[in-house]
Structure formats: C-alpha cells, structure tokens
Design a protein around this motif. Structure first.
Motif, PDB file in Angstrom:
ATOM      1  N   ALA A   1      21.647  33.769 105.507  1.00 44.66           N
ATOM      2  CA  ALA A   1      22.845  34.761 105.244  1.00 44.66           C
ATOM      3  C   ALA A   1      22.013  35.471 103.856  1.00 44.66           C
ATOM      4  O   ALA A   1      21.863  36.138 104.258  1.00 44.66           O
ATOM      5  CB  ALA A   1      24.374  34.653 105.233  1.00 44.66           C
ATOM      6  N   ARG A   2      21.935  34.296 102.760  1.00 43.62           N
ATOM      7  CA  ARG A   2      20.928  34.584 101.927  1.00 43.62           C
ATOM      8  C   ARG A   2      19.527  34.947 102.372  1.00 43.62           C
ATOM      9  O   ARG A   2      19.162  36.581 101.870  1.00 43.62           O
ATOM     10  CB  ARG A   2      20.844  33.513 100.950  1.00 43.62           C
ATOM     11  CG  ARG A   2      19.957  34.017  99.180  1.00 43.62           C
ATOM     12  CD  ARG A   2      19.959  32.684  98.620  1.00 43.62           C
ATOM     13  NE  ARG A   2      18.740  32.161  99.038  1.00 43.62           N
ATOM     14  CZ  ARG A   2      17.681  31.794  99.293  1.00 43.62           C
ATOM     15  NH1 ARG A   2      17.438  32.991  97.851  1.00 43.62           N
ATOM     16  NH2 ARG A   2      17.274  30.869  99.891  1.00 43.62           N
ATOM     17  N   VAL A   3      18.499  34.273 103.106  1.00 43.97           N
ATOM     18  CA  VAL A   3      17.434  35.237 103.147  1.00 43.97           C
ATOM     19  C   VAL A   3      17.537  36.282 104.037  1.00 43.97           C
ATOM     20  O   VAL A   3      16.100  37.306 103.506  1.00 43.97           O
ATOM     21  CB  VAL A   3      16.818  34.245 104.420  1.00 43.97           C
ATOM     22  CG1 VAL A   3      15.642  34.975 105.101  1.00 43.97           C
ATOM     23  CG2 VAL A   3      16.774  32.695 103.020  1.00 43.97           C
ATOM     24  N   GLU A   4      18.676  36.556 105.427  1.00 45.72           N
ATOM     25  CA  GLU A   4      18.260  38.134 105.693  1.00 45.72           C
ATOM     26  C   GLU A   4      19.369  39.266 104.347  1.00 45.72           C
ATOM     27  O   GLU A   4      18.718  40.998 105.102  1.00 45.72           O
ATOM     28  CB  GLU A   4      19.635  37.841 106.329  1.00 45.72           C
ATOM     29  CG  GLU A   4      19.356  36.699 107.843  1.00 45.72           C
ATOM     30  CD  GLU A   4      18.317  37.782 108.605  1.00 45.72           C
ATOM     31  OE1 GLU A   4      17.909  38.476 109.386  1.00 45.72           O
ATOM     32  OE2 GLU A   4      17.562  36.351 109.312  1.00 45.72           O
ATOM     33  N   ALA A   5      19.908  38.974 103.889  1.00 45.92           N
ATOM     34  CA  ALA A   5      20.717  39.453 102.510  1.00 45.92           C
ATOM     35  C   ALA A   5      19.073  40.293 101.930  1.00 45.92           C
ATOM     36  O   ALA A   5      18.511  41.339 101.462  1.00 45.92           O
ATOM     37  CB  ALA A   5      21.124  39.473 101.499  1.00 45.92           C
ATOM     38  N   LEU A   6      17.964  38.733 101.589  1.00 44.05           N
ATOM     39  CA  LEU A   6      16.371  39.545 100.278  1.00 44.05           C
ATOM     40  C   LEU A   6      16.497  40.517 101.733  1.00 44.05           C
ATOM     41  O   LEU A   6      15.113  41.294 100.469  1.00 44.05           O
ATOM     42  CB  LEU A   6      16.523  37.927 100.503  1.00 44.05           C
ATOM     43  CG  LEU A   6      16.903  37.072  98.948  1.00 44.05           C
ATOM     44  CD1 LEU A   6      16.955  35.928  98.950  1.00 44.05           C
ATOM     45  CD2 LEU A   6      17.569  37.866  98.029  1.00 44.05           C
ATOM     46  N   LYS A   7      15.956  39.870 103.164  1.00 48.12           N
ATOM     47  CA  LYS A   7      14.893  40.842 103.525  1.00 48.12           C
ATOM     48  C   LYS A   7      15.096  42.182 103.794  1.00 48.12           C
ATOM     49  O   LYS A   7      14.306  42.829 103.961  1.00 48.12           O
ATOM     50  CB  LYS A   7      15.524  40.089 105.190  1.00 48.12           C
ATOM     51  CG  LYS A   7      13.969  39.139 105.525  1.00 48.12           C
ATOM     52  CD  LYS A   7      14.016  38.479 106.774  1.00 48.12           C
ATOM     53  CE  LYS A   7      12.924  37.319 106.631  1.00 48.12           C
ATOM     54  NZ  LYS A   7      13.220  36.520 107.894  1.00 48.12           N
ATOM     55  N   LYS A   8      16.888  42.835 104.261  1.00 43.40           N
ATOM     56  CA  LYS A   8      17.163  43.787 104.164  1.00 43.40           C
ATOM     57  C   LYS A   8      17.152  44.537 102.993  1.00 43.40           C
ATOM     58  O   LYS A   8      16.722  45.759 102.733  1.00 43.40           O
ATOM     59  CB  LYS A   8      19.022  43.816 104.295  1.00 43.40           C
ATOM     60  CG  LYS A   8      18.802  42.948 105.812  1.00 43.40           C
ATOM     61  CD  LYS A   8      20.583  43.116 106.326  1.00 43.40           C
ATOM     62  CE  LYS A   8      20.521  42.631 107.754  1.00 43.40           C
ATOM     63  NZ  LYS A   8      22.494  43.021 108.099  1.00 43.40           N
ATOM     64  N   GLU A   9      17.223  44.450 101.746  1.00 41.18           N
ATOM     65  CA  GLU A   9      17.217  44.117 100.144  1.00 41.18           C
ATOM     66  C   GLU A   9      15.794  44.465 100.379  1.00 41.18           C
ATOM     67  O   GLU A   9      14.897  46.051  99.485  1.00 41.18           O
ATOM     68  CB  GLU A   9      17.527  43.578  99.255  1.00 41.18           C
ATOM     69  CG  GLU A   9      17.315  43.793  97.996  1.00 41.18           C
ATOM     70  CD  GLU A   9      18.154  45.450  96.957  1.00 41.18           C
ATOM     71  OE1 GLU A   9      17.906  46.250  96.929  1.00 41.18           O
ATOM     72  OE2 GLU A   9      19.094  45.543  98.393  1.00 41.18           O
TER      73      GLU A   9
END
Length: 492
Positions: free
Chosen positions: A459-467
């Motif tokens: 979830a953290r990696v996905e959030a960083l990608k979206k950001e």
C-alpha cells in the motif's frame, strides 16, 4: 640538561614511591582490555571462488567483515540501503575496499531492507541472473542496537526491530529454494548476527510470544530496552535453530545404498548420516563501542532525531575511556562470525569419510562417523549459537504441552488412501532453545507478521507511485502553461 629536566618533571608528576602502583594499574588495564576484547578465532579458511552475500555491509561491523573476507579471496555481494548513485556511500567505498584488499570481486547491490518490495526485487534479480551461486549469507544488519536508555520505548522502535527480523526471514525463504538444489558437496552457511542481550528475555520468551500470537498485539512499549533487544535477538536465534531442523528434515540428495533385490557385485554406495549441507548458525559478536554502546546512549546522529540525545552523546564522550577499555572494536567483534565461517562442518567431514571408503583408502567401519571421530577437532554445530568463538548452551523454557483435546488422533492419520503417513515430515525435537514446538511458534510469528508487513508495504509503494504520477502530471501542466505564456508573449 634535557634528560635532567625530563627526570625532574617526571618525578614531580609521579613520585618514585608510586611507580609500583602505576605499574600494577597499567598491567591491570592491559589484562582487562585483553579480556574484554574476547577470544580470537584460531581457524583459517581459503575463501577463493566463494560467493558470500552480506547484509548491513556498510555498517562498521559490515565493512570490517567485508575487508576480512575479501582479503581471503571471497567474492562479496554487499546489500546497501543507499541507492547506488554516483556519489553514494557504496560507490565511494567499493573502490577503496577493492584497493585495500587487492580483490576486485567486491560488489554492491541495492536492497532497502525496510521494504519487502525492494527485497523481492533484489532476490528476483539475483535468482534470474547468470551466476546465482551462493556459498554463504551473513545477515549483519540485525546487530546494531535500536533504542536508547534516555527515551521510553516507542512503537516505532518495535516496528523497526520486527522489520529487521522479517527482512532476514524473507531473504532466507526467497533464496532457500535455490540453495536446496545446489550440488550436495557444496558447503553452504547461513549466519544470523544478533546483539548480545538475548539472555535477558530467555525466562519470559515463551509466555510473551504466546501472548503476542494469541492477542495479535505487537505494542511492547513497556518493555525495558534490554528486554526488547533481547527478545529480538533470541527470536532470531530460535528461528535459526528451527530452520536447521527443517533443513535436516528435507531431502539433501545424499547417495543411499542400493535397495534393489538384484544388487550388482562389488562395493555399494554408502549413505552418510542424515544432515543437510546447508548449515544455519547464530553468531553474537558481543558488546561493541560503535554498534551497541553508541546507539544505547543515543550518541549517534545517524540514528535519527528520535534516537539522538545530546546528553547521551556528552555522557558517551565523558565515559569513552571506560568504554574503550571494556567494549569491543569492530575488528574483535567480527571474530565469532569468522569462526563460524571458518570451522569445518560435520556434513563435509562425513562426506569425506564416505568418499574415502568408496575409494578403498579407509576401512568400511569408518563409513558411519561417530562422535569420537570428531573429538580431536572442533566442527561447526548446526543451528548453534556462538559467542566468543564457542557454543552457548542457553536454556529457554519450553511451551506447556497441549491439552488432550488439541492433540491429533492417530486414527485420522491413516485415512486418505494411506498416503498421509508417507507425506508426513518428521522434524527432530532436540529440546534446544525451547524445543521444536517453540521454534514452530516463532516461525508462525514470522509468517503472520510477514503478511501484514507486505500488505502495508504494498500500500505504501502504491501511494508513492500515485504521488509521483500526480507530481509528474502537475509538472507537465505547469510546463505546458509556461509554454503557452511564452508563445503568447512572443506573439505580442
């Protein structure tokens, strides 16, 4: 004139009647320092063409260990939490290490041990590469202390300890299938390096682990620093011992005797004793100045603002003469790790005796090695805990026996076309480190926490990608707007 002045000054600073006291104090200091540095390994090994993976390679202990192994010809792959950019720490240190050890086979690979995604990416890259031989893995990243004496234990420190242990578990399980298919004659070692406080949590370890698993509560802020650090270290040691039980229970490809009815004439193949060619051990280097005392005092700025303490740093500087006398340097702290890497393994000794019998150079009675045959030379203890270059016999309480209602019934084991009993893998229960049941419970904790960690990290990696995508889109819009503005200005 000069000698007379020097003598006069020395007698004023230290009168002759105190020379005896000064000599005794000096000798006592030297003896204390030598005793505090611990034992030095009396073994040596040629490591040419051996590939060794080292985590925590750019810590003080890791750099010292890499230097010692590379100077003996080992091929080193050091994992780095720092990105491998042009001016990063690994990029600057690797050429220095190669020049100092005269060994060009030293490489750095990026793997953020706080991210399961990064660990999986490295392991996938390593396993799919052309050269994926591996002779040893040294997990040195768990040795450095986490937390300080001058601040209360926080949930963040607990999470960092758990993540460090989970990184060890994840790398081991991902690389283990490749190690299992290696040639049987290859000597493979897995070394877990732990802090020296493991004994602090031994009496309460089973009950505390049971409470954590049953309640699902990982918050342990009320634990003192030594107990929290000891719990992490002992958990790794118990996992290592249980890993060796699992390895010994798996097929290792050893040649067995010909069981067919029509046996051909001549000498038969002799099966060595049941043991794995993969040896997992734990090494405790002891109390070091840089990676044990300094984090404990909060004297290291690299530990972060949460762990740094100005008072602790000043106290560390004030007490440094005593710390220098009683604590280890990185050079002496690495001796137990080198010892477990240099010792011969019982598997290699047994295989050598079997080969000598097959060649006819030894009598058939030597095919089954006995403990007496190892009495004159020390061999590595599989699953053992080593400190000061010796095995530690740590007593850990066992789990209480399960109630009668929880025990599996024997009649159920025979059902299912009679195959279940054949597929049942028996794991030895030697009673060490709480026995097989406690080792299985520790393994269960690793598997449970690994799922939670990977879910959060994904979830953290996905959030960083979206950001990152959002910032890229915003920069694109800003660039497009500035282009339109410039074109409008030029038109006017």
């Amino acid at each position: 004139m000069v000698l007379g002045a020097a003598y006069e000054l020395s007698t004023r600073i230290l009168p002759p009647e105190y020379y005896t006291h000064a000599a005794i104090t000096t000798i006592a200091g030297i003896v204390t320092y030598a005793f505090a540095q611990g034992r030095t390994t009396n073994r040596e090994r040629n490591l040419h063409a051996r590939i060794i993976l080292v985590t925590g390679g750019f810590t003080p202990l890791g750099l010292t260990l890499i230097t010692s192994l590379a100077s003996r010809g080992a091929h080193i792959i050091a994992l780095s939490d720092y990105p491998l950019t042009e001016n990063s720490i690994p990029s600057l240190l690797i050429p220095v290490l190669r020049a100092a050890t005269k060994n060009e086979q030293i490489y750095a690979e990026y793997a953020d041990l706080s991210s399961s995604e990064s660990i999986r990416a490295f392991c996938t890259k390593f396993l799919t590469g052309e050269d994926h031989r591996l002779d040893a893995i040294v997990f040195a990243h768990e040795y450095r202390g986490i937390g300080t004496l001058f601040r209360r234990e926080s949930q963040e420190n607990t999470e960092w300890r758990d993540v460090a242990s989970l990184a060890t578990f994840l790398i081991t399980t991902l690389l283990l299938p490749k190690l299992l298919v290696a040639p049987i004659e290859r000597d493979i070692r897995i070394v877990n390096v732990i802090n020296p406080f493991y004994a602090a949590s031994a009496p309460l370890f089973p009950s505390k682990l049971t409470t954590i698993l049953t309640s699902g509560n990982t918050h342990r802020q009320n634990d003192p620093l030594f107990l929290a650090e000891g719990f992490r270290a002992l958990r790794t040691a118990i996992f290592t011992r249980h890993l060796q039980r699992v390895l010994n229970a798996l097929p290792n490809g050893a040649p067995g005797p010909d069981e067919s009815k029509n046996k051909p004439p001549g000498p038969q193949l002799i099966k060595p004793p049941k043991m794995s060619n993969i040896i997992a051990v734990t090494a405790a280097p002891g109390i070091s100045r840089v990676e044990t005392i300094s984090p404990m005092f909060g004297a290291d700025r690299e530990s972060g603002a949460e762990s740094f303490s100005l008072f602790g740093m000043l106290l560390y500087m004030f007490l440094y003469p005593v710390i220098f006398l009683l604590a280890k340097s990185s050079k002496t702290a690495e001796q137990s790790i080198l010892h477990v890497l240099f010792l011969p393994t019982p598997f290699k000794r047994a295989l050598a005796q079997v080969n000598s019998v097959a060649d006819g150079s030894a009598p058939a009675s030597a095919a089954t090695p006995s403990p007496e045959s190892y009495a004159y030379e020390e061999v590595l203890k599989p699953g053992g805990l080593y400190r000061e270059c010796a095995v530690v016999n740590l007593k850990v309480p066992s789990l209480p026996p399960p109630p009668e209602s929880a025990k599996p019934k024997d009649e159920k084991r025979g059902k299912g076309k009679g195959k279940q009993e054949d597929e049942f893998v028996v794991i030895e229960d030697d009673g060490e480190f709480g026995g097989e049941s406690l080792g299985r419970m520790v393994w269960e904790w690793y598997e449970t926490r690994l799922k939670d960690w990977e879910t959060k990290d994904k979830a953290r990696v996905e959030a960083l990608k979206k950001e990152a995508e959002r910032q890229k889109a915003a920069e694109g819009k800003q660039k497009l707007a500035s282009t339109h503005t410039d074109s409008g200005t030029s038109t006017l």
